[in-house]
Design a protein around this motif. Structure first.
Motif, PDB file in Angstrom:
ATOM      1  N   LEU A  83      48.265  46.951  54.613  1.00 31.14           N
ATOM      2  CA  LEU A  83      47.962  46.638  53.214  1.00 31.14           C
ATOM      3  C   LEU A  83      48.684  45.368  52.779  1.00 31.14           C
ATOM      4  CD1 LEU A  83      48.501  50.209  51.718  1.00 31.14           C
ATOM      5  CD2 LEU A  83      46.307  49.122  52.232  1.00 31.14           C
ATOM      6  N   ILE A  84      48.121  44.706  51.799  1.00 29.74           N
ATOM      7  CA  ILE A  84      48.795  43.619  51.092  1.00 29.74           C
ATOM      8  C   ILE A  84      48.670  43.948  49.613  1.00 29.74           C
ATOM      9  CG2 ILE A  84      48.766  41.187  50.469  1.00 29.74           C
ATOM     10  CD1 ILE A  84      47.616  40.543  53.173  1.00 29.74           C
ATOM     11  N   THR A  85      49.778  43.843  48.895  1.00 27.75           N
ATOM     12  CA  THR A  85      49.767  44.100  47.448  1.00 27.75           C
ATOM     13  C   THR A  85      49.721  42.780  46.697  1.00 27.75           C
ATOM     14  OG1 THR A  85      51.003  46.142  47.760  1.00 27.75           O
ATOM     15  CG2 THR A  85      51.008  45.198  45.547  1.00 27.75           C
ATOM     16  N   ASP A  86      48.901  42.728  45.685  1.00 36.10           N
ATOM     17  CA  ASP A  86      48.800  41.544  44.830  1.00 36.10           C
ATOM     18  C   ASP A  86      49.872  41.643  43.736  1.00 36.10           C
ATOM     19  OD1 ASP A  86      48.103  39.393  43.247  1.00 36.10           O
ATOM     20  OD2 ASP A  86      45.970  39.904  43.137  1.00 36.10           O
ATOM     21  N   TRP A  87      51.119  41.291  44.118  1.00 33.32           N
ATOM     22  CA  TRP A  87      52.248  41.392  43.186  1.00 33.32           C
ATOM     23  C   TRP A  87      52.036  40.485  41.976  1.00 33.32           C
ATOM     24  CZ3 TRP A  87      54.570  45.555  44.515  1.00 33.32           C
ATOM     25  CH2 TRP A  87      54.775  45.886  45.852  1.00 33.32           C
ATOM     26  N   ALA A  88      51.405  39.330  42.176  1.00 29.04           N
ATOM     27  CA  ALA A  88      51.167  38.402  41.059  1.00 29.04           C
ATOM     28  C   ALA A  88      50.256  39.045  40.012  1.00 29.04           C
ATOM     29  CB  ALA A  88      50.574  37.092  41.577  1.00 29.04           C
TER      30      ALA A  88
ATOM     31  N   ALA B   4      51.231  39.851  36.134  1.00 28.12           N
ATOM     32  CA  ALA B   4      50.381  39.345  35.052  1.00 28.12           C
ATOM     33  C   ALA B   4      49.915  40.476  34.137  1.00 28.12           C
ATOM     34  CB  ALA B   4      49.177  38.604  35.638  1.00 28.12           C
ATOM     35  N   ASP B   5      49.798  41.677  34.684  1.00 32.63           N
ATOM     36  CA  ASP B   5      49.390  42.838  33.893  1.00 32.63           C
ATOM     37  C   ASP B   5      50.577  43.541  33.239  1.00 32.63           C
ATOM     38  OD1 ASP B   5      46.790  42.298  34.579  1.00 32.63           O
ATOM     39  OD2 ASP B   5      46.612  43.911  36.050  1.00 32.63           O
ATOM     40  N   GLY B   6      51.772  42.943  33.358  1.00 37.76           N
ATOM     41  CA  GLY B   6      52.958  43.503  32.704  1.00 37.76           C
ATOM     42  C   GLY B   6      53.651  44.601  33.480  1.00 37.76           C
ATOM     43  N   LEU B   7      53.289  44.779  34.745  1.00 40.22           N
ATOM     44  CA  LEU B   7      53.926  45.809  35.560  1.00 40.22           C
ATOM     45  C   LEU B   7      55.121  45.209  36.305  1.00 40.22           C
ATOM     46  CD1 LEU B   7      50.703  47.414  37.052  1.00 40.22           C
ATOM     47  CD2 LEU B   7      52.100  48.287  35.172  1.00 40.22           C
ATOM     48  N   ALA B   8      56.135  46.013  36.480  1.00 39.26           N
ATOM     49  CA  ALA B   8      57.316  45.554  37.205  1.00 39.26           C
ATOM     50  C   ALA B   8      57.056  45.620  38.709  1.00 39.26           C
ATOM     51  CB  ALA B   8      58.517  46.422  36.848  1.00 39.26           C
TER      52      ALA B   8
ATOM     53  N   GLU C 252      44.842  50.233  43.522  1.00 39.12           N
ATOM     54  CA  GLU C 252      44.036  49.273  42.766  1.00 39.12           C
ATOM     55  C   GLU C 252      44.563  47.840  42.833  1.00 39.12           C
ATOM     56  OE1 GLU C 252      43.810  51.072  38.937  1.00 39.12           O
ATOM     57  OE2 GLU C 252      45.942  50.853  38.545  1.00 39.12           O
ATOM     58  N   TYR C 253      45.815  47.635  43.216  1.00 42.30           N
ATOM     59  CA  TYR C 253      46.388  46.294  43.386  1.00 42.30           C
ATOM     60  C   TYR C 253      46.534  45.907  44.864  1.00 42.30           C
ATOM     61  CZ  TYR C 253      47.561  46.102  38.416  1.00 42.30           C
ATOM     62  OH  TYR C 253      47.500  46.071  37.051  1.00 42.30           O
ATOM     63  N   ASP C 254      45.959  46.680  45.766  1.00 44.62           N
ATOM     64  CA  ASP C 254      46.117  46.451  47.195  1.00 44.62           C
ATOM     65  C   ASP C 254      44.843  45.927  47.837  1.00 44.62           C
ATOM     66  OD1 ASP C 254      48.725  47.494  47.186  1.00 44.62           O
ATOM     67  OD2 ASP C 254      47.981  49.542  47.522  1.00 44.62           O
ATOM     68  N   ALA C 255      45.034  45.234  48.963  1.00 48.14           N
ATOM     69  CA  ALA C 255      43.933  44.827  49.828  1.00 48.14           C
ATOM     70  C   ALA C 255      44.120  45.535  51.166  1.00 48.14           C
ATOM     71  CB  ALA C 255      43.940  43.317  50.035  1.00 48.14           C
ATOM     72  N   LEU C 256      43.029  46.033  51.731  1.00 40.85           N
ATOM     73  CA  LEU C 256      43.054  46.629  53.065  1.00 40.85           C
ATOM     74  C   LEU C 256      42.893  45.499  54.076  1.00 40.85           C
ATOM     75  CD1 LEU C 256      43.081  49.265  54.765  1.00 40.85           C
ATOM     76  CD2 LEU C 256      40.580  49.134  54.725  1.00 40.85           C
ATOM     77  N   VAL C 257      43.788  45.451  55.058  1.00 45.03           N
ATOM     78  CA  VAL C 257      43.827  44.358  56.016  1.00 45.03           C
ATOM     79  C   VAL C 257      43.628  44.893  57.437  1.00 45.03           C
ATOM     80  CG1 VAL C 257      45.267  42.507  56.947  1.00 45.03           C
ATOM     81  CG2 VAL C 257      45.431  43.106  54.522  1.00 45.03           C
ATOM     82  N   LYS C 258      42.693  44.303  58.159  1.00 44.53           N
ATOM     83  CA  LYS C 258      42.508  44.597  59.581  1.00 44.53           C
ATOM     84  C   LYS C 258      43.518  43.733  60.328  1.00 44.53           C
ATOM     85  CE  LYS C 258      40.431  45.763  63.489  1.00 44.53           C
ATOM     86  NZ  LYS C 258      40.792  47.003  64.115  1.00 44.53           N
ATOM     87  N   ILE C 259      44.487  44.381  60.983  1.00 47.10           N
ATOM     88  CA  ILE C 259      45.516  43.641  61.708  1.00 47.10           C
ATOM     89  C   ILE C 259      44.934  43.193  63.042  1.00 47.10           C
ATOM     90  CG2 ILE C 259      47.785  43.798  62.805  1.00 47.10           C
ATOM     91  CD1 ILE C 259      48.569  45.723  60.505  1.00 47.10           C
ATOM     92  N   VAL C 260      45.005  41.889  63.291  1.00 46.30           N
ATOM     93  CA  VAL C 260      44.442  41.338  64.518  1.00 46.30           C
ATOM     94  C   VAL C 260      45.512  40.985  65.541  1.00 46.30           C
ATOM     95  CG1 VAL C 260      42.314  40.540  63.443  1.00 46.30           C
ATOM     96  CG2 VAL C 260      44.291  39.026  63.515  1.00 46.30           C
ATOM     97  N   ALA C 261      46.755  40.853  65.116  1.00 43.82           N
ATOM     98  CA  ALA C 261      47.855  40.561  66.034  1.00 43.82           C
ATOM     99  C   ALA C 261      49.167  40.969  65.372  1.00 43.82           C
ATOM    100  CB  ALA C 261      47.895  39.073  66.381  1.00 43.82           C
ATOM    101  N   CYS C 262      50.110  41.388  66.194  1.00 43.25           N
ATOM    102  CA  CYS C 262      51.443  41.715  65.679  1.00 43.25           C
ATOM    103  C   CYS C 262      52.453  41.401  66.771  1.00 43.25           C
ATOM    104  CB  CYS C 262      51.545  43.183  65.280  1.00 43.25           C
ATOM    105  SG  CYS C 262      53.128  43.599  64.518  1.00 43.25           S
TER     106      CYS C 262
END
Length: 189
Positions: free
Chosen positions: A114-119, A123-127, A27-37
């Motif tokens: 994936l990218i996680t929205d740590w911010a 903000a929701d009080g999670l570590a 629920e805090y993640d974004a699915l990312v299509k990797i275009v280059a690595c």
């Protein structure tokens, strides 16, 4: 889950496979299509040749390689507030390989990550878990994502400058080279 392509490593061998599970965003993640690595001559080569330890992050072989990915967000979890569909980012995380025959040592040489929205979590009080990857870095819309593969090595160089307190009057030897080619640039000529 769907299966996607990836570049994986068995010690001293690298091959492309197409049976890595698609990452499942939380629920805090974004699915990312990797275009280059980018292929890191340091980390990836140490993984391939068995020169990285578990303490340094090596996961069991066979493992998915890559830590210099650029990707475009395709979908966001319901609690993501700081990431948007269509944004380009570096610092993509390799997807979980749970239930797969592959582990993930950074795991960004894959079709998806994936990218996680740590911010949002904070903000929701999670570590934020210890050892969590850095906050993702958004790229301007007009940046070519393939050319941006050099930004992570540049970030590492900047980090070294800061860590070693290098200033304007410091003598420094820069040693190394980067070969970058882009088929897209060739097509424009």
């Amino acid at each position: 889950p769907s299966l996607v392509g990836s570049e994986m490593c068995i010690r001293d061998r690298v091959r492309v496979v197409d049976d890595v599970p698609m990452p499942v965003p939380g629920e805090y993640d974004a699915l990312v299509k990797i275009v280059a690595c980018g292929f890191c001559n340091g980390t990836d080569m140490r993984i391939i040749h068995g020169q990285m330890t578990r303490q340094q992050g090596l996961q069991p072989y066979p493992t998915v390689l890559g830590h210099e990915a650029v990707g475009i967000i395709e979908r966001v979890g319901k609690k993501v507030r700081n990431l948007r569909v269509g944004e380009k980012h570096i610092r993509v995380q390799g997807g979980s390989t749970q239930g797969s025959r592959y582990s993930s040592t950074h795991g960004q040489m894959a079709e998806y990550g994936l990218i996680t929205d740590w911010a949002a979590m904070k903000a929701d009080g999670l570590a934020v878990p210890p050892g969590a990857p850095m906050q993702p870095s958004r790229l301007p819309d007009d940046f070519d994502p393939v050319a941006c593969g050099v930004l992570l090595p540049l970030c590492e160089c900047l980090s070294a400058v800061r860590n070693f307190d290098i200033g304007p009057s410091t003598d420094v030897l820069v040693y190394g080279c980067l070969l970058y080619t882009s088929d897209a640039a060739d097509e424009e000529d």
